[in-house]
Motif scaffolding. Sequence first.
Motif, PDB file in Angstrom:
ATOM      1  N   VAL A   8       0.864  -1.175   0.000  1.00 45.90           N
ATOM      2  CA  VAL A   8       0.000   0.000   0.000  1.00 45.90           C
ATOM      3  C   VAL A   8       0.908   1.235   0.000  1.00 45.90           C
ATOM      4  N   ILE A   9       0.731   2.089  -0.993  1.00 46.05           N
ATOM      5  CA  ILE A   9       1.512   3.324  -1.092  1.00 46.05           C
ATOM      6  C   ILE A   9       0.529   4.489  -1.141  1.00 46.05           C
ATOM      7  N   VAL A  13      -3.770   0.523  -2.684  1.00 46.88           N
ATOM      8  CA  VAL A  13      -3.252  -0.827  -2.868  1.00 46.88           C
ATOM      9  C   VAL A  13      -2.615  -0.903  -4.251  1.00 46.88           C
ATOM     10  N   VAL A  14      -1.403  -1.404  -4.307  1.00 50.59           N
ATOM     11  CA  VAL A  14      -0.682  -1.523  -5.571  1.00 50.59           C
ATOM     12  C   VAL A  14      -0.867  -2.948  -6.099  1.00 50.59           C
ATOM     13  N   GLU A  15      -1.404  -3.077  -7.314  1.00 50.80           N
ATOM     14  CA  GLU A  15      -1.614  -4.392  -7.910  1.00 50.80           C
ATOM     15  C   GLU A  15      -0.276  -5.051  -8.235  1.00 50.80           C
TER      16      GLU A  15
END
Length: 70
Positions: A8-9, A13-15
């Motif tokens: 998480v950035i 949420v980063v895929e």
Amino acid sequence: MWTRKRTVIAGRVVEDDWIVRKDARSVGRVYATGIWDESLSWMWFVQVPPVAQGYASSLEAALEEVRRRV
């Protein structure tokens, strides 16, 4: 026990980006590179000594590289 959780950035949420954990401690990270060469599809990092990094052709192979080196 090995687990992983999505990165998480800035609250997003980063895929295809995972933090790798061993016994509730972050030890590495794997993520999709977007590189067209299949052998470079996933980058893996070990963030605890001895630090290491490399590429793998699949998520499973990248996770195994992290596990093997911790």
